[in-house]
Design a protein around this motif. Structure first.
Motif, mmCIF file in Angstrom:
data_model
loop_
_atom_site.group_PDB
_atom_site.id
_atom_site.type_symbol
_atom_site.label_atom_id
_atom_site.label_comp_id
_atom_site.label_asym_id
_atom_site.label_seq_id
_atom_site.Cartn_x
_atom_site.Cartn_y
_atom_site.Cartn_z
ATOM 1 N N GLY A 280 31.413 96.596 45.335
ATOM 2 C CA GLY A 280 30.159 95.912 45.600
ATOM 3 C C GLY A 280 30.271 94.406 45.459
ATOM 4 O O GLY A 280 30.990 93.889 44.601
ATOM 5 N N GLY A 281 29.529 93.699 46.302
ATOM 6 C CA GLY A 281 29.449 92.243 46.207
ATOM 7 C C GLY A 281 28.275 91.826 45.343
ATOM 8 O O GLY A 281 27.725 92.616 44.574
ATOM 9 N N LYS A 282 27.862 90.587 45.474
ATOM 10 C CA LYS A 282 26.727 90.084 44.705
ATOM 11 C C LYS A 282 25.461 90.858 45.074
ATOM 12 O O LYS A 282 25.191 91.107 46.233
ATOM 13 N N ARG A 283 24.702 91.260 44.052
ATOM 14 C CA ARG A 283 23.451 92.010 44.183
ATOM 15 C C ARG A 283 23.645 93.368 44.875
ATOM 16 O O ARG A 283 22.712 93.931 45.427
ATOM 17 N N ALA A 284 24.859 93.881 44.819
ATOM 18 C CA ALA A 284 25.138 95.184 45.429
ATOM 19 C C ALA A 284 24.371 96.291 44.713
ATOM 20 O O ALA A 284 24.129 96.223 43.501
ATOM 21 N N LYS A 285 24.014 97.291 45.478
ATOM 22 C CA LYS A 285 23.372 98.482 44.934
ATOM 23 C C LYS A 285 24.403 99.612 44.918
ATOM 24 O O LYS A 285 24.903 100.010 45.971
ATOM 25 N N ILE A 286 24.733 100.112 43.743
ATOM 26 C CA ILE A 286 25.664 101.219 43.598
ATOM 27 C C ILE A 286 24.822 102.478 43.432
ATOM 28 O O ILE A 286 24.155 102.667 42.407
ATOM 29 N N VAL A 287 24.806 103.323 44.441
ATOM 30 C CA VAL A 287 23.920 104.488 44.487
ATOM 31 C C VAL A 287 24.697 105.733 44.065
ATOM 32 O O VAL A 287 25.706 106.084 44.692
ATOM 33 N N VAL A 288 24.228 106.397 43.029
ATOM 34 C CA VAL A 288 24.897 107.602 42.532
ATOM 35 C C VAL A 288 24.096 108.824 42.970
ATOM 36 O O VAL A 288 23.054 109.154 42.400
ATOM 37 N N THR A 289 24.583 109.489 43.998
ATOM 38 C CA THR A 289 23.947 110.688 44.533
ATOM 39 C C THR A 289 24.695 111.943 44.101
ATOM 40 O O THR A 289 24.086 112.976 43.822
ATOM 41 N N ASN A 290 26.035 111.863 44.046
ATOM 42 C CA ASN A 290 26.799 113.048 43.646
ATOM 43 C C ASN A 290 26.513 113.398 42.185
ATOM 44 O O ASN A 290 26.184 112.554 41.357
ATOM 45 N N LEU A 291 26.630 114.690 41.888
ATOM 46 C CA LEU A 291 26.386 115.168 40.538
ATOM 47 C C LEU A 291 27.596 114.911 39.649
ATOM 48 O O LEU A 291 28.745 115.106 40.054
ATOM 49 N N HIS A 292 27.316 114.466 38.437
ATOM 50 C CA HIS A 292 28.321 114.412 37.377
ATOM 51 C C HIS A 292 28.106 115.617 36.478
ATOM 52 O O HIS A 292 26.985 116.120 36.348
ATOM 53 N N MET A 309 26.729 89.126 38.451
ATOM 54 C CA MET A 309 26.600 89.299 39.902
ATOM 55 C C MET A 309 25.349 90.080 40.293
ATOM 56 O O MET A 309 25.130 90.350 41.461
ATOM 57 N N GLU A 310 24.535 90.443 39.296
ATOM 58 C CA GLU A 310 23.304 91.193 39.507
ATOM 59 C C GLU A 310 23.527 92.488 40.288
ATOM 60 O O GLU A 310 22.707 92.912 41.094
ATOM 61 N N LYS A 311 24.666 93.128 40.018
ATOM 62 C CA LYS A 311 24.886 94.434 40.624
ATOM 63 C C LYS A 311 23.950 95.450 39.978
ATOM 64 O O LYS A 311 23.631 95.363 38.795
ATOM 65 N N GLN A 312 23.513 96.425 40.773
ATOM 66 C CA GLN A 312 22.540 97.400 40.323
ATOM 67 C C GLN A 312 23.107 98.808 40.441
ATOM 68 O O GLN A 312 23.696 99.162 41.465
ATOM 69 N N LEU A 313 22.887 99.603 39.410
ATOM 70 C CA LEU A 313 23.294 101.000 39.408
ATOM 71 C C LEU A 313 22.046 101.851 39.598
ATOM 72 O O LEU A 313 21.114 101.786 38.788
ATOM 73 N N ARG A 314 22.003 102.621 40.693
ATOM 74 C CA ARG A 314 20.804 103.384 41.039
ATOM 75 C C ARG A 314 21.116 104.867 41.192
ATOM 76 O O ARG A 314 22.039 105.237 41.903
ATOM 77 N N GLY A 315 20.322 105.706 40.541
ATOM 78 C CA GLY A 315 20.424 107.142 40.754
ATOM 79 C C GLY A 315 19.599 107.556 41.960
ATOM 80 O O GLY A 315 18.607 106.901 42.309
ATOM 81 N N SER A 316 20.011 108.648 42.606
ATOM 82 C CA SER A 316 19.299 109.118 43.797
ATOM 83 C C SER A 316 19.243 110.634 43.795
ATOM 84 O O SER A 316 20.273 111.302 43.922
ATOM 85 N N LEU A 317 18.040 111.191 43.660
ATOM 86 C CA LEU A 317 17.827 112.623 43.740
ATOM 87 C C LEU A 317 17.106 112.936 45.040
ATOM 88 O O LEU A 317 16.043 112.377 45.320
ATOM 89 N N PHE A 318 17.682 113.802 45.860
ATOM 90 C CA PHE A 318 17.146 114.131 47.179
ATOM 91 C C PHE A 318 16.933 112.867 48.013
ATOM 92 O O PHE A 318 16.013 112.773 48.818
ATOM 93 N N GLY A 319 17.798 111.880 47.791
ATOM 94 C CA GLY A 319 17.719 110.656 48.568
ATOM 95 C C GLY A 319 16.432 109.886 48.356
ATOM 96 O O GLY A 319 16.011 109.118 49.232
ATOM 97 N N SER A 320 15.779 110.076 47.200
ATOM 98 C CA SER A 320 14.492 109.421 46.912
ATOM 99 C C SER A 320 13.470 109.707 48.011
ATOM 100 O O SER A 320 12.587 108.889 48.281
ATOM 101 N N ALA A 321 13.586 110.876 48.642
ATOM 102 C CA ALA A 321 12.778 111.195 49.822
ATOM 103 C C ALA A 321 11.603 112.100 49.456
ATOM 104 O O ALA A 321 11.443 112.546 48.318
ATOM 105 N N ASN A 322 10.785 112.372 50.455
ATOM 106 C CA ASN A 322 9.590 113.203 50.322
ATOM 107 C C ASN A 322 9.735 114.379 51.284
ATOM 108 O O ASN A 322 9.847 114.181 52.495
#
Length: 374
Positions: A280-292, A309-322
């Motif tokens: 990731g570069g500056k302000r990158a969003k690191i999206v964790v979708t796979n299960l640990h 670098m304001e990198k962000q670690l984000r979890g994603s369940l069902f792609g944050s979808a509806n």
């Protein structure tokens, strides 16, 4: 009634395809004759105990990515009738809990019942072995069964002319991957995107990133077949490893790094996540979708990057979808030729071939295997 299902009787033992007893639907429930079910990696996690504590233990019926036809509705279900075609959302959406009311139905409070796999409203079972043992349901669904009873909160009605063999894919893999890019990752026009792991979820993260206007989509997977398929779904570059992708950052991203790094491996681990953080570069969003695994209690992320670098670690369940908005919307995109579902299905199987299908998945031979029922 009697039907057949694939039952997990012990961890790391073949799925047992056997006759079971199925009770009729009670209040708020629906009996569905299955048409198709995807063979998702999450059921493999249940199979090997990797996510023990999050899903029912043996004895349980697997499967959470399915489509079918309504056979009977329970008391109070006034919006469905026998003959309706439906897709299951692997995350139910009650529409009333705080998360649903706040617009985050992918975190619905009914998730709490995942751990035991009972019916959501009364905590009892509808599925039983022939000798009387209760059977839990993967994600409250149990799509590895010729018939199943589920809560109406998990059901999405679709048009009867929509193909059910493709519809099942929207219950998990397509929306999860697509949403990981579009919603959780917030991919926008001109972004540089890296997708780590290019199976059923990763292939759809690639499609989502492409649809959102990414200028570069790097697909990272050790399996050559999956890298080749990734190019068909919209990847612009492929790499066999994170190290290989990192070495190419100056050339591929003009030395900026990736704006989104989407983790869609079969099984996540902290060390690999730490390596991916460097993509990731500056302000990158690191999206964790796979299960640990539930036993993993720490991850190796270089925390200095989060500040400097304001990198962000984000979890994603069902792609944050509806489920009620995004499943029909994505199916319409498929029907309009904008979303590729056909090439996601590598091979189809009968219920009796379920163990063969999972062997192919473990060998990296399938993007998505699908069980087709009569």
């Amino acid at each position: 009634m009697r039907t057949r299902a694939a039952v997990l009787r012990e961890y790391n033992q073949p799925w047992s395809v056997e006759e079971i007893e199925l009770d009729p639907p009670k209040r708020g429930e629906v009996l569905v004759k299955m048409a198709a079910s995807g063979l998702c990696h999450s059921d493999e996690h249940a199979y090997d105990g990797h996510i023990a504590g999050l899903v029912p233990p043996p004895m349980m019926i697997g499967g959470h990515e399915g489509s079918g036809v309504v056979q009977e509705v329970g008391e109070g279900v006034d919006w469905l009738e026998p003959g309706d075609h439906v897709i299951f959302g692997f995350i139910p959406a009650c529409g009333r809990c705080p998360s649903c009311a706040d617009g985050h139905s992918n975190l619905c409070d009914l998730l709490a019942t995942f751990t035991v796999g009972t019916q959501a409203l009364d905590g009892t079972y509808r599925h039983h072995t022939l000798d009387g043992d209760d059977l839990g349901l993967m994600c409250l669904l149990g799509t590895f069964s010729e018939h199943t009873v589920v809560n109406e909160a998990s059901v999405i009605k679709i048009d009867k002319d929509w193909p059910l063999d493709k519809a099942c894919l929207l219950g998990c893999g397509v929306v999860t991957g697509w949403g990981s890019a579009v919603y959780t990752g917030e991919v926008g026009p001109g972004d540089y995107v890296a997708v780590v792991g290019c199976g059923g979820i990763g292939s759809n993260a690639i499609q989502g990133a492409k649809m959102a206007g990414a200028r570069v989509i790097a697909a990272i997977d050790p399996v050559e077949f999956k890298r080749e398929k990734a190019m068909e779904f919209g990847a612009t570059h492929t790499f066999a490893s994170i190290e290989e992708a990192q070495a190419a950052i100056p050339e591929v991203t003009w030395e900026r790094g990736y704006d989104q790094v989407i983790m869609t491996m079969g099984t996540g681990d902290g060390e690999t996540l730490g390596q991916a953080f460097h993509l990731g570069g500056k302000r990158a969003k690191i999206v964790v979708t796979n299960l640990h695994g539930t036993a993993e209690t720490s991850i190796e992320v270089p925390a200095i990057f989060m500040t400097m670098m304001e990198k962000q670690l984000r979890g994603s369940l069902f792609g944050s979808a509806n489920i009620r908005k995004d499943i029909p919307q994505l199916f319409e995109l498929y029907l309009q030729g904008q979303l590729n579902l056909d090439d996601l299905v590598t091979k189809t199987y009968t219920l009796d071939q379920i163990n063969e299908g999972y062997e192919a998945m473990r060998a990296g031979e399938n993007i998505r295997g699908v069980i087709l029922y009569d």
